[in-house]
Design an enzyme around this catalytic site. Structure first.
Site, mmCIF file in Angstrom:
data_model
loop_
_atom_site.group_PDB
_atom_site.id
_atom_site.type_symbol
_atom_site.label_atom_id
_atom_site.label_comp_id
_atom_site.label_asym_id
_atom_site.label_seq_id
_atom_site.Cartn_x
_atom_site.Cartn_y
_atom_site.Cartn_z
ATOM 1 N N ASP A 35 79.852 56.438 37.714
ATOM 2 C CA ASP A 35 80.686 55.590 38.580
ATOM 3 C C ASP A 35 81.565 56.371 39.561
ATOM 4 O O ASP A 35 81.519 56.184 40.779
ATOM 5 C CB ASP A 35 81.514 54.603 37.741
ATOM 6 N N TYR B 247 71.520 54.663 26.614
ATOM 7 C CA TYR B 247 72.305 55.870 26.929
ATOM 8 C C TYR B 247 72.132 56.969 25.882
ATOM 9 O O TYR B 247 72.046 56.686 24.700
ATOM 10 C CB TYR B 247 73.806 55.519 26.974
ATOM 11 N N TRP B 248 72.130 58.194 26.338
ATOM 12 C CA TRP B 248 72.219 59.376 25.474
ATOM 13 C C TRP B 248 73.383 60.199 26.032
ATOM 14 O O TRP B 248 73.191 61.039 26.903
ATOM 15 C CB TRP B 248 70.936 60.210 25.547
ATOM 16 N N ARG B 249 74.574 59.862 25.613
ATOM 17 C CA ARG B 249 75.729 60.535 26.204
ATOM 18 C C ARG B 249 76.762 60.943 25.157
ATOM 19 O O ARG B 249 77.828 61.442 25.522
ATOM 20 C CB ARG B 249 76.371 59.649 27.273
ATOM 21 N N ASN C 246 87.005 49.740 35.141
ATOM 22 C CA ASN C 246 85.580 49.750 34.794
ATOM 23 C C ASN C 246 85.359 49.651 33.286
ATOM 24 O O ASN C 246 84.799 50.562 32.656
ATOM 25 C CB ASN C 246 84.940 51.043 35.326
ATOM 26 N N LYS D 169 88.509 43.032 42.725
ATOM 27 C CA LYS D 169 87.155 42.709 43.206
ATOM 28 C C LYS D 169 86.559 41.559 42.398
ATOM 29 O O LYS D 169 86.685 41.543 41.179
ATOM 30 C CB LYS D 169 86.246 43.939 43.033
ATOM 31 N N ALA E 181 77.827 48.534 43.065
ATOM 32 C CA ALA E 181 78.515 47.763 44.120
ATOM 33 C C ALA E 181 80.006 48.111 44.105
ATOM 34 O O ALA E 181 80.605 48.399 45.145
ATOM 35 C CB ALA E 181 78.325 46.267 43.899
ATOM 36 N N ASP F 281 81.459 50.759 42.806
ATOM 37 C CA ASP F 281 81.683 52.184 43.135
ATOM 38 C C ASP F 281 81.654 52.384 44.648
ATOM 39 O O ASP F 281 82.474 53.117 45.221
ATOM 40 C CB ASP F 281 80.594 53.081 42.511
HETATM 41 P P1 ADP Z 1 81.560 45.569 40.093
HETATM 42 O O1 ADP Z 1 80.276 46.237 40.514
HETATM 43 O O2 ADP Z 1 82.664 46.545 39.815
HETATM 44 O O3 ADP Z 1 81.403 44.495 39.062
HETATM 45 P P2 ADP Z 1 81.783 43.456 42.044
HETATM 46 O O4 ADP Z 1 80.632 42.719 41.452
HETATM 47 O O5 ADP Z 1 83.058 42.711 42.143
HETATM 48 O O6 ADP Z 1 82.098 44.855 41.383
HETATM 49 O O7 ADP Z 1 81.325 43.915 43.488
HETATM 50 C C1 ADP Z 1 82.051 44.865 44.201
HETATM 51 C C2 ADP Z 1 81.993 44.521 45.664
HETATM 52 O O8 ADP Z 1 80.635 44.476 46.087
HETATM 53 C C3 ADP Z 1 82.559 43.162 45.990
HETATM 54 O O9 ADP Z 1 83.959 43.207 46.158
HETATM 55 C C4 ADP Z 1 81.845 42.854 47.292
HETATM 56 O O10 ADP Z 1 82.473 43.497 48.369
HETATM 57 C C5 ADP Z 1 80.485 43.495 47.069
HETATM 58 N N1 ADP Z 1 79.521 42.476 46.597
HETATM 59 C C6 ADP Z 1 79.124 42.263 45.335
HETATM 60 N N2 ADP Z 1 78.206 41.255 45.273
HETATM 61 C C7 ADP Z 1 78.034 40.837 46.560
HETATM 62 C C8 ADP Z 1 77.210 39.857 47.205
HETATM 63 N N3 ADP Z 1 76.372 39.073 46.516
HETATM 64 N N4 ADP Z 1 77.289 39.748 48.552
HETATM 65 C C9 ADP Z 1 78.106 40.535 49.288
HETATM 66 N N5 ADP Z 1 78.899 41.478 48.735
HETATM 67 C C10 ADP Z 1 78.869 41.631 47.408
#
Ligand code: ADP
Length: 314
Positions: A30, A102-104, A168, A228, A259, A261
């Protein structure tokens, strides 16, 4: 110039990439992924270093090659004789559902605090302006090492370094939710900027909304809180001032791995370049939006640079 120190674990990733069941090898973790995206966004406007432990084997050397190609500084990377990097496999079933193995347990990265303490060359952290770590970075450390980890963070913070934390939350890495909560409370108390996901707090604190999470973190006196919530948008609390930012959902999501990260990388880059909290969230969403349209945690450089305009430090 900003100098960001990323603290965490990078693992060998094996992902099944076709019907024959063959695996493709890459690297991911991450905090490491976030570092790669920061460097791609800020280019020569920032130094990004990775503080971790890897092995002395060939695979670990390949990670160094990748870091060199991404221009991530490896000066703070310790190399351990006895242990190697952790590994994980992404399996994809007939319905496209992904599961992870995982192997960590014995990974080199778990020895980070021991290496910092035994460091005979005494690495100089005085140039570091921002430290970023996550709940995973601390979950993998032996419990008895956490105290020293907090001392390290406290020491850097009192020297003027900005501390950034993303919880996380990964339940499997903690012996109990209570243990995770205790560690997160300390991490939050030492942080200037926090980047939680709604799911992290739903699972650990039973918080039901971004607003509830904001109240919990504002009460700790944290000035920059970015919450987020996937495609449902982002809630900002900037010195207690809350703003909801909507996200344009990506039409064709390919893989949401990393996403969060990528979002963190975009956000921290934009803040370093002088953007407001609000504008940094918008930039971060574009970075995450690009990453989820490609397979894997770290998308190819060419696809990234075609979609994302780099920033400059001013
Ligand atoms: P994590 O991966 O930590 O669970 P999120 O699922 O909240 O985080 O996603 C992180 C960011 O990725 C969101 O704030 C958004 O900007 C973007 N994102 C995630 N899913 C979508 C989506 N379906 N469409 C557009 N942006 C997305």
């Amino acid at each position: 110039m900003p100098h960001l120190l990323m603290i965490g674990e990078c693992m060998i990733e094996l992902s099944q990439n076709n019907e024959l069941g063959e695996y493709k090898q890459s690297f991911a973790g991450d905090v490491f992924n976030t570092g790669v995206y920061i460097k791609r966004c800020l280019k020569e406007s920032a130094q990004v270093s990775f503080l971790s432990v890897i092995g002395q084997d060939k695979m670990s050397t390949q990670l160094l090659n990748l870091m060199a190609s991404e221009k991530i500084d490896s000066h703070y990377l310790y190399r351990c004789k006895s242990n190697k990097m952790g590994l994980y496999i992404i399996n994809i079933d007939q319905y496209g559902e992904r599961t992870f193995d995982y192997w960590r347990e014995n990974s080199a990265a778990r020895q980070l605090v021991k290496f910092i303490k035994q460091d005979t060359d005494k690495m100089d952290f005085s140039f570091v302006t921002t430290i970023f770590f996550s709940g995973i970075s601390i979950a993998i450390l032996p419990t008895e090492d956490l105290e020293d980890f907090w001392k390290f963070i406290e020491c850097r913070r009192s020297s003027g370094c900005q501390i950034v934390f993303d919880p996380n939350y990964r339940p499997a890495l903690w012996s109990s939710p209570q243990q995770a909560k205790e560690a997160f409370e300390i991490a939050y108390s030492l942080s200037d900027v926090v980047l939680p996901g709604v799911d992290d707090h739903k699972n650990l604190y039973n918080h039901q909304s971004a607003a509830e999470i904001a109240s919990h973190l504002e009460a700790k006196g944290i000035n920059e809180i970015i919450i987020k919530n996937g495609e449902l948008g982002v809630l900002i609390s900037d010195k207690g001032q809350r703003t909801q930012i909507d996200i344009t959902p990506v039409k064709k999501v390919v893989d949401t791995t990393s996403a969060g990260d990528a979002f963190n990388g975009g956000y921290l880059s934009a803040r370093q370049s002088g953007k407001s909290v609000r504008d940094a969230v918008i930039y971060a969403a574009s970075v995450a939006g690009c990453v989820i349209q490609h397979k894997g945690a770290i998308v190819p450089k060419t696809s990234f640079s075609a979609a994302i305009t780099p920033l400059v430090w001013v």
